[in-house]
Design an enzyme around this catalytic site. Structure first.
Site: not given
Ligand code: CA2
Length: 152
Positions: A10-11, A18, A23, A74, A77, A98, A100, A107, A111
């Site tokens: 997700p996301n 963003r 990221y 990946n 969340a 896995e 990230h 963090r 997490r």
């Molecule tokens: O660091 C990673 O790749 C995560 O899997 C990213 C997840 C986070 O919940 C994990 O703890 C670590 C969040 C992905 C959200 O991606 C976004 C990208 C751009 C803007 C907002 C969110």
């Protein structure tokens, strides 16, 4: 031809739009393109899939069983709390790596725990989008395809 499935949770469809301080600026389409190109150069077919929905990710994992050599995942969340995704990974025979983008251990405390790590082959995090490339590189080595490249 060896086959690898890259899955994004997700996301991650928002990548590059963003929170670039966490990221980066690379979009999901950019990442997928890099992985497909690197895979093809090594003789690996790379398919990519993203969903914001837990059940859809479970369905994709189940459908991948016996159809891929490795999965690079990946779970975003869901990593931190999805028993359903953990069970799906444990239920299939395809090894899952896995990944990230950020270093989840640096963090927030929530997490630091991965529900998935105990049922995955390994975890790569904190290298930015290169975490995905490092995972693919490991797969290329494990499949013995790095040797063929050297002799090409
Ligand atoms: O660091 C990673 O790749 C995560 O899997 C990213 C997840 C986070 O919940 C994990 O703890 C670590 C969040 C992905 C959200 O991606 C976004 C990208 C751009 C803007 C907002 C969110």
């Amino acid at each position: 031809m060896a086959k690898v499935l890259v899955m994004h949770g997700p996301n991650l469809n928002l990548l590059g739009t963003r929170e670039p301080e966490i990221y980066g600026h690379t979009t999901l389409a950019d990442i997928n393109e890099m992985l497909v190109r690197r895979g093809n150069a090594a003789g690996v077919e790379v398919d990519c899939y993203q969903s914001n929905h837990e059940g859809a990710l479970v369905d994709r994992l189940q459908a991948a069983n016996h159809n891929y050599d490795y999965i690079i995942f990946n779970a975003a969340a869901y990593t931190h709390y999805s028993v359903a995704i953990r069970d799906a990974i444990a239920a299939i025979e395809v090894p899952v790596i896995e990944v990230h983008i950020s270093n989840i251990h640096q963090r927030e405390a929530f997490r630091h725990t991965s529900m998935l790590a105990p049922v995955c082959l390994g975890q790569i995090c904190g290298l930015g989008v290169e975490s995905y490339l490092a995972a693919l590189e490991a797969v290329i080595y494990k499949l013995g395809l790095h040797k063929k490249e050297q002799t090409r």
